[in-house]
Write an enzyme that holds these catalytic residues in place. Structure first.
Site, mmCIF file in Angstrom:
data_model
loop_
_atom_site.group_PDB
_atom_site.id
_atom_site.type_symbol
_atom_site.label_atom_id
_atom_site.label_comp_id
_atom_site.label_asym_id
_atom_site.label_seq_id
_atom_site.Cartn_x
_atom_site.Cartn_y
_atom_site.Cartn_z
ATOM 1 N N ASP A 1 0.826 -1.211 0.000
ATOM 2 C CA ASP A 1 0.000 0.000 0.000
ATOM 3 C C ASP A 1 0.862 1.264 0.000
ATOM 4 O O ASP A 1 1.953 1.272 0.587
ATOM 5 C CB ASP A 1 -0.904 -0.021 1.249
ATOM 6 C CG ASP A 1 -2.042 0.976 1.129
ATOM 7 O OD1 ASP A 1 -2.322 1.448 0.017
ATOM 8 O OD2 ASP A 1 -2.651 1.290 2.168
ATOM 9 N N HIS B 1 2.558 3.252 -9.012
ATOM 10 C CA HIS B 1 2.476 1.804 -9.236
ATOM 11 C C HIS B 1 3.714 1.303 -9.990
ATOM 12 O O HIS B 1 4.217 0.218 -9.724
ATOM 13 C CB HIS B 1 1.203 1.450 -10.003
ATOM 14 C CG HIS B 1 -0.053 1.800 -9.243
ATOM 15 N ND1 HIS B 1 -0.228 1.493 -7.912
ATOM 16 C CD2 HIS B 1 -1.193 2.432 -9.624
ATOM 17 C CE1 HIS B 1 -1.424 1.929 -7.513
ATOM 18 N NE2 HIS B 1 -2.022 2.499 -8.535
ATOM 19 N N LEU C 1 11.728 -19.954 -5.138
ATOM 20 C CA LEU C 1 10.751 -19.087 -4.464
ATOM 21 C C LEU C 1 9.448 -19.121 -5.260
ATOM 22 O O LEU C 1 9.472 -19.031 -6.490
ATOM 23 C CB LEU C 1 11.282 -17.637 -4.423
ATOM 24 C CG LEU C 1 10.329 -16.570 -3.877
ATOM 25 C CD1 LEU C 1 10.213 -16.671 -2.357
ATOM 26 C CD2 LEU C 1 10.811 -15.163 -4.241
HETATM 27 C C1 FPP Z 1 -2.037 0.059 -3.238
HETATM 28 O O1 FPP Z 1 -1.548 1.388 -3.186
HETATM 29 C C2 FPP Z 1 -1.454 -0.607 -4.361
HETATM 30 C C3 FPP Z 1 -2.147 -1.145 -5.399
HETATM 31 C C4 FPP Z 1 -3.609 -1.126 -5.496
HETATM 32 C C5 FPP Z 1 -1.458 -1.751 -6.519
HETATM 33 C C6 FPP Z 1 -0.246 -2.557 -6.130
HETATM 34 C C7 FPP Z 1 0.557 -2.758 -7.328
HETATM 35 C C8 FPP Z 1 1.895 -2.722 -7.347
HETATM 36 C C9 FPP Z 1 2.794 -2.573 -6.203
HETATM 37 C C10 FPP Z 1 2.601 -2.843 -8.610
HETATM 38 C C11 FPP Z 1 2.740 -4.257 -8.952
HETATM 39 C C12 FPP Z 1 1.717 -4.421 -9.922
HETATM 40 C C13 FPP Z 1 1.642 -5.377 -10.762
HETATM 41 C C14 FPP Z 1 0.686 -5.066 -11.805
HETATM 42 C C15 FPP Z 1 2.429 -6.639 -10.677
HETATM 43 P P1 FPP Z 1 -2.582 2.571 -3.333
HETATM 44 O O2 FPP Z 1 -2.723 2.875 -4.761
HETATM 45 O O3 FPP Z 1 -3.858 2.209 -2.629
HETATM 46 O O4 FPP Z 1 -1.836 3.711 -2.586
HETATM 47 P P2 FPP Z 1 -2.484 4.874 -1.710
HETATM 48 O O5 FPP Z 1 -3.081 4.213 -0.496
HETATM 49 O O6 FPP Z 1 -1.317 5.716 -1.386
HETATM 50 O O7 FPP Z 1 -3.500 5.562 -2.567
#
Ligand code: FPP
Length: 242
Positions: free
Chosen positions: A16, A33, A127
């Protein structure tokens, strides 16, 4: 006191904070992302190096469809692009990729990308990287129960456990959530029943190997009782065999 074995076998992560990372820099959320993919690559490598055998990450939840269309399509494109770019290296490093979630709602292109990644890494053993994509803990319990009902099987704790999407790995020992929120957000609701929880204030793109080491050190200091008392823990409570 019975300490957990020093390195968790299975680590699961709610990655997150990508959006906030980007917003703080006046960038579009998708840039966060993208940076999140870099953090994930480093984390996979670090897990392999320290002896974690299973890493499960939450990349797209059943509820993420409700985000702005541009962010949803950005995440779909990012997945396909990241797989094309990263899979050869993951393959060389002995990482087996598995996708967990409801594939029916994904486009043919996304589904083909994830199936290809699974196929070419299928014999790797160093892994296991489970990528939860269009996944929700409630979806998983419901699909497991529906499968049992369709086959006319009794619904028990054991039969449900065997029908869950992650039945091929032991339950997570350590669940990490970055980004400062203290919620489970529909992640591994069944499997995390006895996981140790660790919350980090770092935003996911800033979560590096040192931060993962801190989480693992915190885990190593926890007493895992699995419902027993401290006095009953010699020998220590075990987990399901891999
Ligand atoms: C949450 O942060 C994150 C996500 C919904 C996407 C997680 C994806 C990745 C780490 C990239 C890897 C992705 C793939 C496609 C393999 P948020 O967007 O909710 O952050 P915020 O809480 O700061 O808004």
């Amino acid at each position: 006191m019975s300490k957990s074995s020093a390195v968790p076998h299975h680590v699961a992560i709610v990655m997150d904070g990508n959006g906030r990372w980007a917003t703080k820099r006046f960038l579009p959320r998708v840039a966060g992302h993208k940076k999140g993919v870099d953090a994930l690559r480093a984390c996979v490598r670090h897990c392999g190096d320290v002896g974690v055998k299973v890493l499960t990450v939450f990349a797209f939840s059943s509820e993420n469809w409700n985000r702005p269309a541009e962010e949803v399509s950005g995440l779909m494109e990012l997945l396909v692009m990241a797989l094309g770019r990263e899979v050869p290296q993951l393959q060389a490093e002995g990482v087996r990729i598995r996708f967990v979630g409801d594939r029916a709602a994904l486009s043919d292109k996304v589904r083909a990308g994830l199936e290809h990644a699974e196929q070419i890494t299928a014999s790797n053993t160093r892994l296991v990287l489970n990528i939860c994509f269009n996944y929700g803990g409630r979806w998983d319990v419901a699909q497991a129960a529906a499968g049992l009902a369709a086959r006319g099987e009794a619904i028990t704790e054991q039969s449900l456990d065997r029908a869950m999407a992650l039945a091929y790995v032991p339950d997570p020992d350590l669940v990490i959530r970055t980004g400062g929120e203290m919620r489970i957000s529909n992640f591994l609701l069944w499997q995390a029943a006895y996981s140790e929880l660790y919350f980090s204030d770092r935003l996911w793109p800033d979560f590096d190997g040192a931060a993962l080491d801190e989480a693992i050190a915190a885990y190593a200091g926890r007493e895992r009782r699995f419902g027993r008392t401290s006095g009953q823990l010699d020998p220590p409570a075990g987990r399901k065999a891999a």
